[in-house]
Design a protein around this motif. Structure first.
Motif, mmCIF file in Angstrom:
data_model
loop_
_atom_site.group_PDB
_atom_site.id
_atom_site.type_symbol
_atom_site.label_atom_id
_atom_site.label_comp_id
_atom_site.label_asym_id
_atom_site.label_seq_id
_atom_site.Cartn_x
_atom_site.Cartn_y
_atom_site.Cartn_z
ATOM 1 N N ALA A 146 0.829 -1.203 0.254
ATOM 2 C CA ALA A 146 0.194 0.431 -0.070
ATOM 3 C C ALA A 146 0.866 1.185 -0.382
ATOM 4 O O ALA A 146 1.848 0.974 0.939
ATOM 5 C CB ALA A 146 -0.968 0.433 1.460
ATOM 6 N N ILE A 147 0.515 1.884 -0.844
ATOM 7 C CA ILE A 147 1.612 2.613 -1.103
ATOM 8 C C ILE A 147 0.627 4.531 -0.657
ATOM 9 O O ILE A 147 -0.266 4.340 -1.495
ATOM 10 C CB ILE A 147 1.753 3.116 -3.029
ATOM 11 N N VAL A 148 1.059 5.276 0.537
ATOM 12 C CA VAL A 148 -0.238 6.634 0.740
ATOM 13 C C VAL A 148 0.558 7.401 -0.672
ATOM 14 O O VAL A 148 1.904 7.789 0.074
ATOM 15 C CB VAL A 148 0.199 6.737 1.908
ATOM 16 N N GLY A 149 0.036 8.256 -1.423
ATOM 17 C CA GLY A 149 0.389 9.471 -1.975
ATOM 18 C C GLY A 149 0.732 9.200 -3.200
ATOM 19 O O GLY A 149 1.547 7.627 -3.817
ATOM 20 N N ALA A 150 0.421 9.635 -4.345
ATOM 21 C CA ALA A 150 0.325 8.940 -5.983
ATOM 22 C C ALA A 150 0.894 10.416 -6.692
ATOM 23 O O ALA A 150 0.769 10.158 -8.128
ATOM 24 C CB ALA A 150 -1.066 8.879 -6.579
ATOM 25 N N ILE A 169 7.265 10.193 -6.696
ATOM 26 C CA ILE A 169 7.934 9.537 -6.193
ATOM 27 C C ILE A 169 6.699 7.428 -6.129
ATOM 28 O O ILE A 169 7.381 6.718 -6.378
ATOM 29 C CB ILE A 169 7.875 9.848 -4.330
ATOM 30 N N GLY A 170 5.387 8.062 -5.233
ATOM 31 C CA GLY A 170 4.444 6.867 -5.102
ATOM 32 C C GLY A 170 4.593 6.764 -6.426
ATOM 33 O O GLY A 170 4.200 5.018 -6.168
ATOM 34 N N SER A 207 4.934 1.558 -9.605
ATOM 35 C CA SER A 207 5.326 1.097 -10.795
ATOM 36 C C SER A 207 6.619 -0.123 -10.931
ATOM 37 O O SER A 207 6.735 -1.218 -11.190
ATOM 38 C CB SER A 207 5.900 2.270 -11.952
ATOM 39 N N THR A 208 7.319 0.072 -9.583
ATOM 40 C CA THR A 208 8.249 -0.941 -9.634
ATOM 41 C C THR A 208 8.045 -2.043 -8.640
ATOM 42 O O THR A 208 8.138 -3.538 -9.353
ATOM 43 C CB THR A 208 9.131 -0.117 -9.000
ATOM 44 N N CYS A 209 6.769 -1.688 -8.459
ATOM 45 C CA CYS A 209 6.635 -3.007 -7.323
ATOM 46 C C CYS A 209 5.596 -3.795 -8.685
ATOM 47 O O CYS A 209 5.247 -5.348 -7.949
ATOM 48 C CB CYS A 209 5.620 -2.825 -6.253
ATOM 49 N N ARG A 210 4.852 -3.017 -9.132
ATOM 50 C CA ARG A 210 3.991 -4.287 -10.152
ATOM 51 C C ARG A 210 4.594 -5.072 -11.439
ATOM 52 O O ARG A 210 4.744 -5.717 -11.459
ATOM 53 C CB ARG A 210 2.563 -2.827 -11.334
#
Length: 380
Positions: free
Chosen positions: A143-147, A150-151, A156-159
């Motif tokens: 889960a990433i807070v902030g789009a 950086i978010g 993108s990298t995690c996907r």
């Protein structure tokens, strides 16, 4: 000047040191850095390095030849704790000090944190990236807070690593204040097209072992939580120095502070032009400011002023986003190649008949041609 202290060993500090030598300064240069690492490049931290395809050595900003030619006196692993202009000293966290006739403030910023998210990952430093990379094992939910940039890049990298990703954004669309609604929708589409669950217009309340709790009580399951909600300029060490701080170190249009022997560059520099202050947090800005600040430091007065290009880029999923200029919400946006549904397009903002901003997705050639004659306002 017999010795100049550069406080901050990231890109802005390194560029300042290089400019000092390029502009003929042959005195001592002390480069002070809070991290133990030699200066390194930050943009790959959220991309290739986080994905495990780049090594720490590939990030280094200075090679052996640079280190020899610059003849820097490194003070790494220590923080600057105070500036004493009257004594011409920078005090350090290890109890030592550096006597300097001139000072370049390049301390950048620290990742901003959110209440209730003290245990979340942030991504600002190499050590941050190492910690996050070790947590991204197969099967974890992120889960990433902030789009923001950086978010989005972390998502993108995690996907690309095959991980399930949810991005939580308080705004109605990613980067809407910067890009406007139409282009923000393009950023949202990139997330959707690549399997990221983007939730906009949501507020977060905190996190625990199960994931992120939203303000409405909903739980977003997550094994790894990352916050990407901006940064805070590092200026606390300047208390009592006589310099004006507030959202950075205040300078004139030439990046010179109230003290002509002290200049500021990079993320921490809050420079004023035509009575309006501006601070940028981008890689290009850190590089562009160094020649101006150094020239004025060596001259002992403001002989040059800084004009920003406003250039920013971000690699997200299969897209490279590029922005130049400083568009305003009331500027007119038009597409000069492709359209917002395309995988490649270029758009421009116009004001009073002149182009003041250019944005491109996967079209670097046309973008670079259009940005060259860009008219930039003195201040916004």
């Amino acid at each position: 000047m017999k010795r100049i202290a550069v406080v901050g060993a990231s890109l802005a500090g390194v560029r300042a040191a290089q400019e000092l030598r390029a502009q003929g300064y042959d005195g001592g240069i002390v480069l002070i850095g809070e991290e133990q690492h030699l200066p390194y490049d930050r943009p790959p931290l959220s991309k290739a390095f986080l994905a495990g395809t780049a090594s720490p050595a590939s990030l280094e900003l200075l090679d052996a030849g640079d280190l020899a030619s610059l003849a820097l006196d490194f003070r790494l692993g220590v923080r600057a704790t105070a500036l004493e202009p009257g004594n011409r000293r920078v005090l350090l966290s290890d109890g030592g000090s550096v006597h300097a006739d001139g000072v370049v403030i390049a301390t950048g910023g620290r990742a901003r944190t959110l209440p209730g998210f003290e245990a979340a990952h942030t991504l600002r430093t190499l050590d941050d990236a190492l910690a996050l990379r070790s947590a991204l094992v197969p099967g974890v939910r992120v889960a990433i807070v902030g789009a923001g940039f950086i978010g989005a890049e972390v998502a993108s990298t995690c996907r690309s690593l095959g991980l399930d990703v949810t991005v939580l954004e308080a705004l109605a669309a990613p980067l809407a204040p910067v890009l406007g609604a139409e282009l923000a929708a393009v950023c949202a589409r990139l997330h959707a097209d690549h399997g990221t669950d983007l939730r906009c217009g949501v507020s977060v309340a905190g996190m625990d072992a199960a994931g992120v709790r939203l303000a409405d009580g909903e739980l977003v399951p997550a094994d790894v939580v990352v916050t990407g909600v901006g940064m805070t300029p590092v200026t606390d060490w300047l208390a009592g120095s006589g310099l004006t701080v507030g959202n950075g170190v205040h300078t004139d249009a030439g990046l010179v502070t109230e003290l002509p022997q002290v200049v500021a560059v990079g993320d921490v520099a809050h420079y004023h032009s035509a009575g309006v202050g501006r601070r940028h947090e981008h890689w290009t800005n850190a590089s562009e400011q160094a020649p101006v600040a150094v020239a004025n430091l060596l001259a002992g007065q403001t002989s040059r002023t800084y004009t920003p290009s406003g250039y920013v880029w971000s690699d997200q999923y299969a897209g490279t986003l590029q922005l130049a200029g400083h568009p305003r919400p009331d500027d007119t946006l038009s597409f000069v190649d492709g359209d917002p549904s395309s995988t490649s397009f270029v758009a421009v903002w116009q004001r009073d008949g002149s182009t003041v901003g250019v944005f491109a997705l996967n079209n670097a050639k046309l973008f670079n041609r259009l940005r060259r004659p860009l008219r930039l306002p003195a201040a916004v």
